[in-house]
Write an enzyme that holds these catalytic residues in place. Structure first.
Site, PDB file in Angstrom:
ATOM      1  N   GLU A   1       0.839  -1.211   0.000  1.00 49.49           N
ATOM      2  CA  GLU A   1       0.000   0.000   0.000  1.00 49.49           C
ATOM      3  C   GLU A   1       0.869   1.255   0.000  1.00 49.49           C
ATOM      4  O   GLU A   1       0.546   2.250  -0.646  1.00 49.49           O
ATOM      5  CB  GLU A   1      -0.955  -0.025   1.203  1.00 49.49           C
ATOM      6  CG  GLU A   1      -2.000  -1.135   1.074  1.00 49.49           C
ATOM      7  CD  GLU A   1      -2.969  -1.173   2.230  1.00 49.49           C
ATOM      8  OE1 GLU A   1      -2.514  -1.510   3.344  1.00 49.49           O
ATOM      9  OE2 GLU A   1      -4.154  -0.853   2.041  1.00 49.49           O
TER      10      GLU A   1
ATOM     11  N   GLU B   1      -3.961  -9.611   3.338  1.00 51.91           N
ATOM     12  CA  GLU B   1      -4.830  -9.341   4.495  1.00 51.91           C
ATOM     13  C   GLU B   1      -6.041 -10.258   4.580  1.00 51.91           C
ATOM     14  O   GLU B   1      -6.450 -10.673   5.662  1.00 51.91           O
ATOM     15  CB  GLU B   1      -5.321  -7.878   4.443  1.00 51.91           C
ATOM     16  CG  GLU B   1      -4.265  -6.837   4.755  1.00 51.91           C
ATOM     17  CD  GLU B   1      -3.398  -6.453   3.564  1.00 51.91           C
ATOM     18  OE1 GLU B   1      -3.443  -7.160   2.531  1.00 51.91           O
ATOM     19  OE2 GLU B   1      -2.679  -5.453   3.667  1.00 51.91           O
TER      20      GLU B   1
END
Ligand code: NAD
Length: 724
Positions: free
Chosen positions: A102, A122
């Site tokens: 990210e 995730e």
């Protein structure tokens, strides 16, 4: 944590080290970017990691903390990076996973080493990429590819990432130099086109269909696990909402997942699986002091359901294998089965060639000749579940195999010590209990007998690891851990049929809970004759049963003859096309309710004067699951499993227990032990003839001690052992 180094003016290098305190990294990154922004000497910035990795994604401790409290602050640092007026280039070496990817998505350019991996894992931990990943990735690579990465959590190598458009350049070496070079080159150029938050998601004519199909697919696969569905919802938001609103939606979904408890369960499983490698036994042997012996050549005896899958797993791991059968016909059948399993994966195994049947005999050899086993480093026996036969084979092996070779049995339940007694080397005998289909299922229960040496345990664990399985060390008792706990569960399922349920009702309740297969579909798949043979062996049915034994009692224990009656009617499950369900033909897989069976149940209840009653889902779940859990407490108290994590790993990787519920013992801890105890007490009062429903003394003790957290249970067990 982070070096602000102007080693290559005017490009400033922000080199950070991910440490356990992720928030320190986030703060340092923030300071570094701010400092670079206001420093007139700086024209561009490169962000990289230390020690050749962009993120320490392998360390979930850091990973989970970055997921939780630090996500908002990480998101704002990523915004800061993206807003910077000076070009920021990510130099990705090693891995950029989760929050680290990210960060890279917030950079204006991404350069990666050819061996670097990127991904957003995730979802596998019950979460979603909550620092803008679900909004930026679809803007960068489009919705279908972003959905694929975000909902599966898979990692892709740099070449694939380049193709997808995640990275801009691949380098064979000197990634950081290349990033600096790029930063210099683009310095002064406009950046808006590189800011993902300003981009539109590429529109597709069938976008609605893509999103709704993705939702249907993940719901079907997830069996109650929320994170894949929430990932789709977040990606949907990137399509339907402006960036800032999409981010708000991402945060909202992230918080929902955090509070669901599933993330905690999935992270628990991650650690439990790691902890299982650090085995100990009740006699004090441990992974710390025992080292595995090298295994090059393995022999497998018996090429039935299990043997063929075990051989396939070994060959896939590049081990040299000898496979032995009892006669030519069985050998040919077994060899054909192994060849066909290997053919399906031949493209992934260049060493065996496109024709597994013609592969180098040094790699895979089929034989009827026991003497070929002489130089095997390790032998796995997978013949019929028959003690006399197994002892005969172990006696032979003991005489034929070289002194150093290890002798393993794939028995599902039999006594390892008795099998070992047929050899002159009981310290080298061990149970390696694979699960069906053995080339697919990850679990191997490693059962040590009274005389099994620590080296033998370490070697069996090492072999499991080499072939990509998860070994869990357990003690020796009938059924070991997994099947011992399965017995009261399956028993309850059958009792529920006697009392009024249909197989489908029981299966639906347990599949709704998240199991791959309910008990009856599972039994039909495994073959009802397996349990029948075992019960006959134990004298519970068949010729050894004392004349005059009441149909529904064995001693003072309730017994259901229903499974025996099915077998007597030739109903062995899928293989015969009839079992608890009916199938289109023998071997077919789709289970259909069978009116014959429903009528049979009615007649059976009439014959035994049982009044059918409606049984709700709550009772089905509680009776099946709580009795299974109760046996788990007994197993802990007996020292058969050294801690609850091991039981949970066994259930998740061997029995299809839903991972997002963290395994039976973790699940018990989330329900609360007092509630489990109270329910068991209630049911055992109603059914005093089912001893397995009577709460285990260990469960009672833990409730008495105030329901301590799972981590503390073993300090109160009768049979204490600890991995410390
Ligand atoms: P199976 O009946 O499918 O195969 C057994 C094979 O052993 C047959 O091919 C038979 O020809 C061969 N065999 C018998 N005697 C032999 C001998 N003297 N020498 C060489 N080969 C011989 O049985 P299976 O389901 O593969 O089970 C094998 C073992 O694995 C059993 O102990 C069983 O309890 C255990 N197990 C089975 C499962 C399962 O789901 N089927 C799961 C875990 C463990």
């Amino acid at each position: 944590v982070l070096n602000y180094a102007s080693v290559h003016p005017p490009v400033h290098l922000l080199r950070y080290t991910v440490v356990q305190d992720i928030s320190a990294v986030v703060r340092a990154l923030e300071q570094g970017v701010k400092k670079a922004d206001v420093d007139p000497a700086v024209k561009a910035v490169v962000i990289c990691g230390t020690n050749g990795t962009f993120s320490a994604g392998a360390d979930i401790r850091g990973f989970s903390s970055i997921q939780a409290g630090d996500r908002p602050s990480l998101a704002s640092v990523i915004d800061l990076i993206e807003r910077s007026e000076k070009p920021v280039v990510a130099a990705i070496e090693g891995m950029a996973l989760g929050g680290a990817l990210e960060v890279a998505l917030g950079c204006h350019y991404r350069v990666a080493h050819a061996q670097a991996w990127v991904g957003l894992p995730e979802v596998t931990l019950g979460l979603l990429p909550g620092a803008g990943g679900t909004q930026r990735l679809p803007r960068l690579i489009g919705v279908p590819a972003a959905l694929d990465l975000i909902t599966t959590g898979k990692h892709v190598l740099a070449a694939e990432a380049l193709k997808l458009g995640i990275i801009d350049e691949i380098m064979e070496e000197n990634t950081i130099d290349a990033a600096i070079h790029l930063a210099n080159k683009v310095s002064g150029q406009p950046l808006n086109s590189r800011r993902l938050s300003l981009k539109q998601v590429q529109s597709l004519p069938n976008m609605d269909a893509i999103l709704s199909e993705a939702l249907v697919k993940v719901k079907k696969q997830a069996r109650g696990c929320l994170s894949p569905e929430m990932c789709v919802q977040a990606v949907k938001a990137s399509v339907q909402l402006p960036f800032t609103e999409g981010i708000r939606k991402e945060r909202e979904l992230f918080n929902l997942l955090l509070s669901s408890g599933q993330a905690k369960a999935l992270q628990y499983v991650f650690f439990a699986q790691r902890a299982a490698q650090k085995w100990t036994t009740s006699s004090g042997a441990s992974w710390k002091t025992a080292s595995a012996q090298p295994i090059r050549k393995v022999a497998v005896i018996g090429l039935g359901t299990m043997g063929r899958g075990i051989v396939t797993s070994l060959v896939k791991a590049k081990m040299s294998v000898v496979a032995l059968e009892q006669d030519q016909k069985q050998l040919e059948v077994g060899a054909r089965a192994v060849t066909s399993l290997l053919e399906r994966e031949a493209s992934k195994m260049p060493w065996i060639g496109q024709r597994p049947d013609a592969c180098d005999p040094a790699l895979l050899q089929f034989t009827l000749d026991f003497s070929v086993l002489q130089d095997a480093d390790l032998v796995i026996e997978a013949v019929f579940e028959d003690m006399a036969l197994k002892k005969e084979i172990f006696h032979k092996l003991s005489a034929i195999c070289k002194p150093g070779s290890f002798l393993c049995t794939n028995t599902s339940a039999l006594d390892i010590d008795e099998i070992a007694s047929a050899t002159s080397r009981p310290h080298q005998v061990i149970g390696t209990h694979f699960f069906s289909p053995a080339h697919v299922m990850k679990l191997v229960e490693i059962i040590h007998g009274r005389h099994t040496s620590p080296i033998t345990i370490a070697t069996a664990m090492g072999l499991a690891k080499t072939i990509g399985k998860i070994g869990v060390v357990v003690g020796n008792c009938f059924g070991f851990v997994g099947n011992r706990m399965m017995a009261p569960y399956a028993e309850q399922a059958v009792f529920l049929l006697e009392e009024g349920c249909k197989p489908k009702e029981v299966d639906q309740a347990l599949e709704g809970f998240g199991f791959n297969l309910g008990p009856f579909r599972m039994l039909d798949l495994a073959g009802l004759d397996v349990g029948w043979r075992s019960r006959k062996g134990q004298g519970l049915t068949g010729p050894k049963l004392a004349p005059g034994t009441p149909a529904r009692l064995r001693g003072r224990r309730r017994y259901s003859p229903l499974p025996d009656l099915l077998c007597e009617n030739g109903r062995y499950g899928q293989k015969t096309g009839r079992g608890w369900y009916q199938y289109e033909k023998p071997g077919a897989r789709i289970a259909n309710p069978d009116p014959w069976l429903h009528n049979f149940l009615i007649r059976y209840r009439d014959a035994h004067h049982i009044k059918a009653r409606f049984i709700d889902e709550e009772e089905i779940l509680e009776r099946c699951l709580y009795t299974l859990i109760n046996e788990g407490f007994q197993i802990l108290d007996d020292g058969i499993a050294s801690d609850p994590e091991d039981i949970d790993v066994i259930y998740i990787y061997g029995y299809g227990w839903p991972k997002h519920r963290g395994g039976p013992m973790f699940y018990a801890s989330t329900i609360g032990l007092p509630r489990i105890l109270a329910k068991l007490q209630k049911y055992s009062e109603a059914h005093p003839d089912i001893p397995r429903m009577q709460p285990s003394a260990f469960l009672k003790k833990l409730v008495f001690l105030g329901n301590p957290p799972l981590k503390e249970w073993m300090s109160h067990a009768g049979h204490q052992s600890s991995k410390l």
